[in-house]
Scaffold this motif. Sequence first.
Motif, PDB file in Angstrom:
ATOM      1  N   LEU A  70       0.774  -1.224   0.214  1.00 45.65           N
ATOM      2  CA  LEU A  70      -0.008  -0.183   0.038  1.00 45.65           C
ATOM      3  C   LEU A  70       1.005   1.384   0.012  1.00 45.65           C
ATOM      4  CD1 LEU A  70      -2.812   0.952   0.132  1.00 45.65           C
ATOM      5  CD2 LEU A  70      -2.782   0.720   2.720  1.00 45.65           C
ATOM      6  N   ALA A  71       1.906   1.247   0.758  1.00 51.45           N
ATOM      7  CA  ALA A  71       2.758   2.529   1.006  1.00 51.45           C
ATOM      8  C   ALA A  71       3.585   2.693  -0.445  1.00 51.45           C
ATOM      9  CB  ALA A  71       3.846   2.271   2.079  1.00 51.45           C
ATOM     10  N   ALA A  72       3.935   1.555  -1.135  1.00 53.62           N
ATOM     11  CA  ALA A  72       4.515   1.696  -2.264  1.00 53.62           C
ATOM     12  C   ALA A  72       3.643   2.135  -3.412  1.00 53.62           C
ATOM     13  CB  ALA A  72       5.521   0.525  -2.837  1.00 53.62           C
ATOM     14  N   LEU A 151      13.734  -4.566   9.117  1.00 54.49           N
ATOM     15  CA  LEU A 151      13.329  -3.588   9.896  1.00 54.49           C
ATOM     16  C   LEU A 151      14.427  -2.417   9.893  1.00 54.49           C
ATOM     17  CD1 LEU A 151      12.302  -5.605  13.003  1.00 54.49           C
ATOM     18  CD2 LEU A 151      10.974  -3.940  11.683  1.00 54.49           C
ATOM     19  N   VAL A 152      15.564  -2.633   9.816  1.00 54.57           N
ATOM     20  CA  VAL A 152      16.824  -1.626   9.943  1.00 54.57           C
ATOM     21  C   VAL A 152      16.534  -0.739   8.704  1.00 54.57           C
ATOM     22  CG1 VAL A 152      19.166  -1.203   9.695  1.00 54.57           C
ATOM     23  CG2 VAL A 152      18.361  -3.185  10.990  1.00 54.57           C
ATOM     24  N   VAL A 153      16.277  -1.121   7.671  1.00 56.54           N
ATOM     25  CA  VAL A 153      16.251  -0.390   6.170  1.00 56.54           C
ATOM     26  C   VAL A 153      14.873   0.520   6.602  1.00 56.54           C
ATOM     27  CG1 VAL A 153      15.745  -0.354   3.729  1.00 56.54           C
ATOM     28  CG2 VAL A 153      17.403  -1.882   4.639  1.00 56.54           C
ATOM     29  N   LEU A 154      13.761   0.075   6.851  1.00 52.13           N
ATOM     30  CA  LEU A 154      12.489   0.825   7.181  1.00 52.13           C
ATOM     31  C   LEU A 154      12.741   1.656   8.110  1.00 52.13           C
ATOM     32  CD1 LEU A 154       9.887  -2.030   6.637  1.00 52.13           C
ATOM     33  CD2 LEU A 154      10.578  -0.339   4.980  1.00 52.13           C
ATOM     34  N   VAL A 155      13.310   1.494   9.281  1.00 53.15           N
ATOM     35  CA  VAL A 155      13.256   2.413  10.311  1.00 53.15           C
ATOM     36  C   VAL A 155      14.224   3.570   9.829  1.00 53.15           C
ATOM     37  CG1 VAL A 155      14.489   2.952  12.591  1.00 53.15           C
ATOM     38  CG2 VAL A 155      12.940   1.005  12.236  1.00 53.15           C
ATOM     39  N   VAL A 156      15.344   3.221   9.184  1.00 54.60           N
ATOM     40  CA  VAL A 156      16.079   4.261   8.626  1.00 54.60           C
ATOM     41  C   VAL A 156      15.418   5.225   7.755  1.00 54.60           C
ATOM     42  CG1 VAL A 156      18.248   5.051   7.422  1.00 54.60           C
ATOM     43  CG2 VAL A 156      18.338   3.135   9.231  1.00 54.60           C
ATOM     44  N   MET A 157      14.693   4.798   6.895  1.00 58.68           N
ATOM     45  CA  MET A 157      13.861   5.352   5.980  1.00 58.68           C
ATOM     46  C   MET A 157      12.778   6.283   6.722  1.00 58.68           C
ATOM     47  SD  MET A 157      13.283   2.628   2.757  1.00 58.68           S
ATOM     48  CE  MET A 157      12.214   3.640   2.012  1.00 58.68           C
ATOM     49  N   ALA A 158      12.221   5.573   7.316  1.00 60.70           N
ATOM     50  CA  ALA A 158      11.247   6.663   8.337  1.00 60.70           C
ATOM     51  C   ALA A 158      11.863   7.804   8.927  1.00 60.70           C
ATOM     52  CB  ALA A 158      10.307   5.840   9.263  1.00 60.70           C
ATOM     53  N   ALA A 159      12.927   7.523   9.653  1.00 63.42           N
ATOM     54  CA  ALA A 159      13.733   8.577  10.474  1.00 63.42           C
ATOM     55  C   ALA A 159      14.250   9.496   9.582  1.00 63.42           C
ATOM     56  CB  ALA A 159      14.928   7.696  11.278  1.00 63.42           C
ATOM     57  N   SER A 176      18.215   7.757   0.972  1.00 66.66           N
ATOM     58  CA  SER A 176      17.423   6.455   1.708  1.00 66.66           C
ATOM     59  C   SER A 176      16.359   5.944   1.068  1.00 66.66           C
ATOM     60  CB  SER A 176      17.135   7.136   3.319  1.00 66.66           C
ATOM     61  OG  SER A 176      16.244   8.098   2.996  1.00 66.66           O
ATOM     62  N   HIS A 177      15.523   6.962   0.438  1.00 65.38           N
ATOM     63  CA  HIS A 177      14.303   6.289  -0.097  1.00 65.38           C
ATOM     64  C   HIS A 177      14.474   5.638  -1.447  1.00 65.38           C
ATOM     65  CE1 HIS A 177      11.329   7.746   2.806  1.00 65.38           C
ATOM     66  NE2 HIS A 177      10.231   7.617   1.925  1.00 65.38           N
ATOM     67  N   ARG A 178      15.452   6.066  -2.265  1.00 64.17           N
ATOM     68  CA  ARG A 178      15.716   5.173  -3.500  1.00 64.17           C
ATOM     69  C   ARG A 178      16.524   4.169  -3.069  1.00 64.17           C
ATOM     70  NH1 ARG A 178      19.998   8.344  -6.361  1.00 64.17           N
ATOM     71  NH2 ARG A 178      18.428  10.126  -6.481  1.00 64.17           N
ATOM     72  N   TRP A 179      17.447   4.107  -2.719  1.00 62.18           N
ATOM     73  CA  TRP A 179      18.179   2.791  -2.296  1.00 62.18           C
ATOM     74  C   TRP A 179      17.444   1.920  -1.236  1.00 62.18           C
ATOM     75  CZ3 TRP A 179      21.087   2.203  -6.487  1.00 62.18           C
ATOM     76  CH2 TRP A 179      21.486   3.185  -6.973  1.00 62.18           C
ATOM     77  N   GLY A 180      16.922   2.485  -0.371  1.00 61.05           N
ATOM     78  CA  GLY A 180      16.322   2.058   0.711  1.00 61.05           C
ATOM     79  C   GLY A 180      15.141   1.293   0.223  1.00 61.05           C
ATOM     80  N   GLY A 181      14.382   1.934  -0.723  1.00 64.34           N
ATOM     81  CA  GLY A 181      13.340   1.214  -1.310  1.00 64.34           C
ATOM     82  C   GLY A 181      13.772   0.078  -2.011  1.00 64.34           C
ATOM     83  N   TRP A 182      14.708   0.078  -2.940  1.00 66.92           N
ATOM     84  CA  TRP A 182      15.506  -1.173  -3.695  1.00 66.92           C
ATOM     85  C   TRP A 182      15.788  -2.206  -2.642  1.00 66.92           C
ATOM     86  CZ3 TRP A 182      13.644  -1.938  -8.214  1.00 66.92           C
ATOM     87  CH2 TRP A 182      13.534  -0.864  -9.066  1.00 66.92           C
ATOM     88  N   GLN A 270      20.926  12.113  -8.609  1.00 69.79           N
ATOM     89  CA  GLN A 270      19.844  12.750  -7.955  1.00 69.79           C
ATOM     90  C   GLN A 270      18.741  13.018  -8.682  1.00 69.79           C
ATOM     91  OE1 GLN A 270      20.136  15.850  -4.975  1.00 69.79           O
ATOM     92  NE2 GLN A 270      22.537  15.268  -4.969  1.00 69.79           N
ATOM     93  N   TRP A 271      17.413  12.791  -8.369  1.00 72.62           N
ATOM     94  CA  TRP A 271      16.238  12.922  -9.288  1.00 72.62           C
ATOM     95  C   TRP A 271      15.360  14.115  -8.795  1.00 72.62           C
ATOM     96  CZ3 TRP A 271      14.753  10.837 -14.030  1.00 72.62           C
ATOM     97  CH2 TRP A 271      15.631   9.749 -14.516  1.00 72.62           C
TER      98      TRP A 271
END
Length: 437
Positions: A70-72, A151-159, A176-182, A270-271
């Motif tokens: 849903l988030a994606a 969990l680590v990836v999602l928490v870092v993205m959220a922070a 974080s959102h680009r590379w963390g998402g992938w 960067q985009w």
Amino acid sequence: MSVATLPVPAVTAAPAPAPQVADPARLATRPMRWWLLAVLGANLVAAGTLVVLGLSPAAAATMASIDVGLAALIRQQDVVNGLFALATRTPRSWPLRVRAAIAQVHQVGAGVHVGAAISAIAWFLAFTVLTALAPPTPLRPAVLGIAAGILVVLVVMAALARPSARERHHDRFEHSHRWGGWASLALFAALTVVLAADAPTSFAVALATTPGTWILLAVAVAAVVPWLQLRRLPVTIDTPSDHVALVTADRGRPVRIGSATRIARHPLGQWHAFATVARPDRSDFRLAVSRAGNWTGAFIDDRPDHVWVRGVPTTGVGSVSRMFHGVVWIATGSGIAPVLPHLLGEDTPAHLVWVTRNPERTYGAELVADIRAADPTAVFWDTDANGKPDLVALAARAVAETGAEAVVCISNRRTTLRVVGELRRRGIPAYGPIWDS
């Protein structure tokens, strides 16, 4: 073609300051927070139901995958365009209160995205704890390791997505959102495979019957499609001042009015999204890139001969103007870029107030001429000559004198939220970007 214009309000000097209101930014983003709370509430109901029925690691994993999906998906370009297309089909004959509420469509995706992301973190945490407490299986260490990585990836993205962190470290947020998402997508795929291999049934059956498999597939398709549309576009760049670059490009087909195009100097760099200044029935368009950081500063100074684009142009908040009988546009600086396409290509009666430093010297005579042709009644407020006006009072007076039904404000984050919030406090429907996630 120019839009029908509203009567011009008399503006001779900066109006008196508007009454102060408590935290107008919260009022401006209230619909987003309601959607966020709705998603969190739905997840809490689901959690309570599952606890009563017996919460298992498999159920927690399924709920986590639903929220990740849903988030994606709510952020996917075609989904965003679909939501706007549905909302802007609202007939103007409907009551203003109903149209004003539906016009908050840009806050739907924001609230759903943030609420689902928070819920996904909670569900992955629950899954990890429940898996650790369950009877051991051969692949249990691998499952726990992958879950911990997610969990680590999602928490870092959220922070890094928190408004304060995003403003201070925007580049970190983007990375974080680009590379963390992938990374989270890859880890999610690995977790799905390992869970299927660790299931008591055959691998194929477990993989095919797991909801996460199909959600993962949908998210992967949504993520890959824009990259399949990656293109290198030649551009011409005019720099009327060292503050702005006017970029002209051609996608080979008409660009949707009121949309934004994401560009990059390099596909893995960067985009950044910029409003497309498009004309009806023409495939070429312009972007206004203002100096606002290292990337934009280098772009203006270097004047590259090409840019990269991916996906389709994404509809912006200004498109809600189609739902009203009359709109007052408030733009500051390069905020004129998202406004001009609506003035050029739509039939909504409009009145523009543009607040900027010496318009012709900063943005060039051609752009100023386009604006005057689209809206002969437009007010140009030169801050070099007149100082900064009270935008709230200026907008409220324009609404009163023109009979417009709504205000759309395009400015920097702080100014936009303040103007939108204070106008809503006065009972005037007002809209603007909210920089939500």
